[in-house]
Design an enzyme around this catalytic site. Structure first.
Site, PDB file in Angstrom:
ATOM      1  N   ARG A 332       0.678  -1.380   0.035  1.00 28.03           N
ATOM      2  CA  ARG A 332      -0.071   0.071   0.005  1.00 28.03           C
ATOM      3  C   ARG A 332       0.863   1.153   0.049  1.00 28.03           C
ATOM      4  O   ARG A 332       0.214   2.477   0.179  1.00 28.03           O
ATOM      5  CB  ARG A 332      -1.005   0.057   1.316  1.00 28.03           C
ATOM      6  N   ARG A 348      -3.652  -7.485   7.320  1.00 25.71           N
ATOM      7  CA  ARG A 348      -5.006  -7.715   6.541  1.00 25.71           C
ATOM      8  C   ARG A 348      -4.934  -7.412   5.176  1.00 25.71           C
ATOM      9  O   ARG A 348      -5.729  -8.081   4.181  1.00 25.71           O
ATOM     10  CB  ARG A 348      -6.155  -7.148   7.387  1.00 25.71           C
ATOM     11  N   TRP A 491     -11.384  -5.178  10.937  1.00 25.88           N
ATOM     12  CA  TRP A 491     -11.011  -4.743   9.799  1.00 25.88           C
ATOM     13  C   TRP A 491     -11.274  -3.283   9.559  1.00 25.88           C
ATOM     14  O   TRP A 491     -10.574  -2.269   8.910  1.00 25.88           O
ATOM     15  CB  TRP A 491     -12.027  -5.141   8.514  1.00 25.88           C
ATOM     16  N   ASP A 493     -10.476   0.072  10.969  1.00 21.10           N
ATOM     17  CA  ASP A 493      -9.209   0.611  11.899  1.00 21.10           C
ATOM     18  C   ASP A 493      -9.948   1.541  12.870  1.00 21.10           C
ATOM     19  O   ASP A 493      -9.092   1.632  13.918  1.00 21.10           O
ATOM     20  CB  ASP A 493      -8.358   1.371  11.074  1.00 21.10           C
ATOM     21  N   LYS A 635     -14.103   8.814   5.256  1.00 18.67           N
ATOM     22  CA  LYS A 635     -13.396   7.821   5.810  1.00 18.67           C
ATOM     23  C   LYS A 635     -14.477   6.889   6.360  1.00 18.67           C
ATOM     24  O   LYS A 635     -15.357   6.401   5.822  1.00 18.67           O
ATOM     25  CB  LYS A 635     -12.292   7.945   6.669  1.00 18.67           C
ATOM     26  N   GLU A 636     -13.870   6.252   7.451  1.00 18.39           N
ATOM     27  CA  GLU A 636     -14.706   5.026   8.289  1.00 18.39           C
ATOM     28  C   GLU A 636     -15.944   5.801   8.889  1.00 18.39           C
ATOM     29  O   GLU A 636     -16.884   4.767   9.379  1.00 18.39           O
ATOM     30  CB  GLU A 636     -14.003   4.495   9.129  1.00 18.39           C
ATOM     31  N   HIS A 643     -14.003  -0.575  -0.080  1.00 17.61           N
ATOM     32  CA  HIS A 643     -13.711  -1.937  -0.081  1.00 17.61           C
ATOM     33  C   HIS A 643     -14.682  -2.991   0.580  1.00 17.61           C
ATOM     34  O   HIS A 643     -14.798  -3.960  -0.102  1.00 17.61           O
ATOM     35  CB  HIS A 643     -12.385  -1.895   1.142  1.00 17.61           C
ATOM     36  N   GLY A 709      -7.987  -1.869  -1.009  1.00 17.15           N
ATOM     37  CA  GLY A 709      -8.465  -3.475  -1.109  1.00 17.15           C
ATOM     38  C   GLY A 709      -9.646  -3.707  -1.805  1.00 17.15           C
ATOM     39  O   GLY A 709      -9.886  -4.693  -2.122  1.00 17.15           O
TER      40      GLY A 709
HETATM   41  C1  GLC Z   1      -7.475   1.249   5.117  1.00 15.08           C
HETATM   42  C2  GLC Z   1      -6.589  -0.016   5.781  1.00 15.08           C
HETATM   43  C3  GLC Z   1      -7.264  -1.174   5.899  1.00 15.08           C
HETATM   44  C4  GLC Z   1      -8.424  -1.043   6.551  1.00 15.08           C
HETATM   45  C5  GLC Z   1      -9.404   0.055   6.093  1.00 15.08           C
HETATM   46  C6  GLC Z   1     -10.547   0.420   6.947  1.00 15.08           C
HETATM   47  O1  GLC Z   1      -7.834   1.066   3.943  1.00 15.08           O
HETATM   48  O2  GLC Z   1      -5.437   0.145   5.007  1.00 15.08           O
HETATM   49  O3  GLC Z   1      -6.342  -1.985   6.582  1.00 15.08           O
HETATM   50  O4  GLC Z   1      -9.294  -2.194   6.647  1.00 15.08           O
HETATM   51  O5  GLC Z   1      -8.620   1.449   6.046  1.00 15.08           O
HETATM   52  O6  GLC Z   1     -10.282   0.929   8.057  1.00 15.08           O
END
Ligand code: GLC
Length: 799
Positions: A332, A348, A491, A493, A635-636, A643, A709
């Site tokens: 990455r 991962r 998964w 983060d 982001k998250e 992904h 990913g």
């Molecule tokens: C980023 C990280 C990956 C993680 C994702 C979600 O893409 O590289 O490992 O799963 O964020 O947090």
């Protein structure tokens, strides 16, 4: 708004409006020498390691964006006007100069047409040599003689990213340059192997090795003084900042065309001499292109598809596979976002990458799997981020002295490398189990399971034993309800549950056990079959008992027992990961599974793909984790994180709902966002890490291309679940899940040396189900492994 188009014949993306909102990237080099480059020739090169062995400099997160680069300037001697072959750095007005960029597979071509001079510059790295060739062509399209000077320019980097960015009282005095025999040699004095060269096929009329002499004070790459004056100054020095600039003055007769090759390579002047000799012969340059093309065509030939979905065809046949390959090659850590300071393998990420393309890159997938197995602890968790060299028995044998800066940086103690449970992620190693099984199914290398590999903290065991430790670790690491603990993160983060529990990991655990069981059964290891069947049943029961809310599965439980993602929650109510995994893993009861995915559609679907969670969090809650401190929609926290989107496609295929799977697929598909770049901004030939979610003002903006990913997973879900073409230990399964209105599709798949020409018919307009299967005209139950080199017709009738 559209900035370019796909040229599928050439497997190129052609950018004909180069004033893009952000960099559109490409990756050059398939072995040791790599270049990350954008649509204006901005970017950088490294050799093997983007952290320790950088060749050209990059100023991360700077303005102007993504500079410097590998540039060629042209100057007209008559009026002193000058420009660059890539639009930047000189940036001629686009109504006066015509600029194009073609990103191809491991090469990029810049084209410009200005004042009667048509010029192009192609960057590529031959497979067998650690050199980047800059293949420059100029054509005088006027009826007058033209005197044009050509200047190359790249800025050398101090090798280590750290010394390139700090402690200049040292770094500035450890790099030197010299010019002799038509070759610039760049020398990192501290390092035994610290050399690079810059040369060309011609005898230069001038050179500059010092950056500041070439550019001039108070100037930038936009307006180098050497180019403005039309003459390099012959600078070189021991110490200072260095560059590779060679000048060639040309006289072009009307209609005349010339070709020049610049070479930027790894090694000293002697190495440069050999390369100069080789690539001064254009036949060798052309052969290098041909070799690279063959290399890629062979990969693409492992699977080519023809479906009613043009976006899917374009991505699967070329760009999506390319992206997945780039990920497994570069890990990455080389992009314009990750600029090399954080390298090694993410456990991962790499495990998932290795699962997705064993058909086109079995060697690299195997290598990565072995590296990850060596990074597994005897307890059964993986080291979240590590350098494969640490555990590589062959690396120790290497003669090369590692670089050691004279500034004291303490050496890491071998035992400090193996982190404890406090830094373990709950999902990391689970991904490796399916990767190993997929690898064996693809290659037929059953013996791999019984190969011996070391553990990171000492001792060794077979690949098979490693897998058992992984599954057992997750079976032991469970919280109060029996669901897997979240640990440092799963998964996601940003979901940091510690001793709290992660629904996603329990489902993933279930999936990994299913994969392992297939192998254990195949190998006839009855005791293990019994043990892991029981484990699977336990996990499945706990999941269905503890994780179901009213219409969907929850995401987890905090260490204080609060459920995350319930119908009562105002924020973070529905989450994608747990619901997609409940179904994809096969753990969810069918009815619950259907309702769960209906909720995903209802609460999380957007025109750009599926949100990770909704509504986004706005109130920090450290029991849930960092995700609650991320801006809503980014982001998250409520973005369309790319992904997990393919997990939902696969889940819908498990449910047999091809229409829904395709709806999800098309929404995320970058191909279909080609005409909305004013919103998407990023390249339409690559999945991005995320697309900004609807709780943010920039809804629809995509960020972080290539290194995600989603590349591998999009490919995996589309080909194995949607098109349903997947190898098994002894036969090839074809079990598509497609939209009801698809009448047919075809694919050519190579598997274990034979080629299968697959034609799928769907006379009854179903979404799933195979009625009849024919091999070379004969009705069969299964498609077996056929002889190497043979070719077969496969007819599949759905119904
Ligand atoms: C980023 C990280 C990956 C993680 C994702 C979600 O893409 O590289 O490992 O799963 O964020 O947090």
């Amino acid at each position: 708004m559209q900035y370019g188009h796909f040229d599928n014949e050439k497997r190129e993306y052609v950018i004909d409006r180069v004033d893009l909102p952000v960099s559109w990237t490409n990756y050059l080099g398939v072995k040791d020498l790599c270049v990350v480059v954008n649509h204006t020739a901005g970017g950088y090169m490294f050799y093997q390691s983007p952290e320790y062995h950088r060749v050209t400099r990059f100023r991360g997160n700077a303005v102007p964006m993504d500079r410097p680069g590998h540039y060629v300037y042209l100057r007209d001697a008559k009026d002193g006007d000058y420009w660059s072959i890539s639009w930047q750095p000189v940036g001629k007005p686009l109504d006066q100069a015509k600029y194009t960029c073609r990103h191809g597979i491991s090469y990029t071509t810049y084209e410009c047409d200005y004042k009667g001079i048509k010029a192009s510059q192609t960057l590529m790295v031959p497979m067998d040599d650690a050199v980047e060739l800059w293949d420059v062509r100029l054509k005088n399209t006027t009826d007058k003689e033209r005197r044009i000077s050509v200047f190359s320019y790249c800025e050398f980097s101090f090798h280590h990213i750290m010394i390139d960015n700090q402690n200049f009282q040292m770094s500035l005095y450890c790099a030197g340059s010299s010019y002799a025999e038509n070759i610039i040699e760049y020398d990192l004095f501290y390092e035994e192997f610290g050399y690079q060269y810059f040369t060309s096929n011609v005898t230069p009329d001038g050179f500059d090795c010092l950056r500041d002499s070439f550019l001039g004070a108070y100037r930038t790459e936009d307006n180098p003084i050497a180019v403005e004056h039309g003459t390099c100054s012959g600078s070189h020095e021991l110490g200072n900042n260095h560059c590779g600039s060679l000048q060639k003055d040309l006289v072009l007769a009307p209609g005349e065309e010339v070709r020049l090759i610049f070479m930027l390579g790894e090694g000293n002047r002697e190495a440069g001499k050999k390369i100069r000799e080789k690539y001064s012969d254009m036949a060798n340059v052309d052969a290098a292109y041909a070799q690279l093309k063959d290399y890629w065509e062979n990969k693409f030939a492992q699977l080519q598809i023809k479906t009613p979905n043009e976006g899917m065809n374009t991505l699967i046949n070329t760009w999506n596979l390319y992206q997945a390959e780039v990920n497994i090659m570069f890990s990455r850590f080389a992009s314009f976002i990750e600029v090399g300071g954080r390298t090694g393998l993410g456990y991962r990420d790499t495990a998932q990458d290795a699962m997705t393309i064993p058909h086109s890159n079995p060697e690299k997938c195997r290598q990565r799997i072995v590296e990850l197995l060596r990074g597994l602890t005897t307890k059964g968790y993986g080291l979240h981020l590590f350098s494969p060299e640490w555990f590589d028995p062959d690396a120790k044998k290497e003669k090369k002295k590692p670089f050691k800066s004279p500034t004291v940086i303490p050496t890491v103690n071998a035992k400090d490398i193996v982190h404890g449970l406090e830094d373990a992620c709950s999902d990391d190693a689970l991904w490796l189990v399916p990767s190993i099984i997929e690898y064996i199914k693809e290659t037929g290398e059953t013996g791999f399971a019984d190969e011996t590999v070391t553990y990171a903290d000492g001792g060794e065991g077979t690949v098979y034993e490693h897998m058992k430790r992984i599954l057992d670790f997750s079976a032991e690491q469970v919280g109060a309800t029996g669901i897997c603990k979240g640990l440092r993160a799963d998964w996601n983060d940003c979901l940091n549950l510690g001793g709290g529990e992660s629904a996603m990991v329990s489902f993933l655990h279930y999936w990994a056990i299913c994969h392992f069981l297939q192998l254990a059964e195949y190998l006839g290891r009855t005791e293990d079959v019994e043990k892991y069947q029981a484990m699977r049943e336990r996990v499945g029961n706990v999941c269905n008992r503890e994780l179901w809310d009213k219409e969907w599965f929850i995401r987890g439980i905090t260490k204080n027992g609060k459920k995350i993602g319930t119908s009562e929650d105002a924020e973070g109510k529905v989450h994608l990961e747990s619901n997609a995994w409940a179904v994809l893993s096969g753990a969810a009861d069918v009815e619950k599974g259907k309702r769960a995915m209906d909720s995903v559609d209802k609460y999380l679907f957007t025109p750009y793909g599926i949100l990770l969670n909704a509504p986004s969090y706005t109130v920090p809650d450290d029991d849930i984790g960092f995700v609650t401190r991320v801006y809503p929609g980014l982001k998250e926290n409520g973005s369309i994180f790319s992904h997990p989107n393919p997990w939902a496609w696969a889940a819908e295929c498990v449910l047999g709902r091809g229409d829904r799977a395709m709806k999800f697929y098309n929404a995320l598909c970058p191909y279909y966002q080609n005409n909305m770049i004013e919103i998407r901004q990023s390249e339409p030939y690559s999945y991005c890490q995320f697309v900004v979610g609807r709780d943010h003002t920039a809804f629809g903006r995509a960020r972080h291309p290539f290194m995600t990913g989603s590349g591998g997973w999009a490919y995996f879900s589309a080909t194995r679940y949607m098109l349903g073409i997947r190898p098994d230990f002894e036969h090839l399964t074809i079990d598509p899940c497609i939209p009801a209105d698809w009448k047919e599709f075809s694919a050519v798949r190579r598997w274990r040396g034979a080629e299968y020409d697959i034609h799928v018919e769907n006379p009854d307009g179903v979404m799933k189900g195979v009625q009849e299967l024919y091999l070379d005209g004969e009705k069969v139950e299964r498609i077996p492994v056929m002889a190497q080199g043979s070719r077969h017709d496969v007819r599949v009738v759905m119904g």
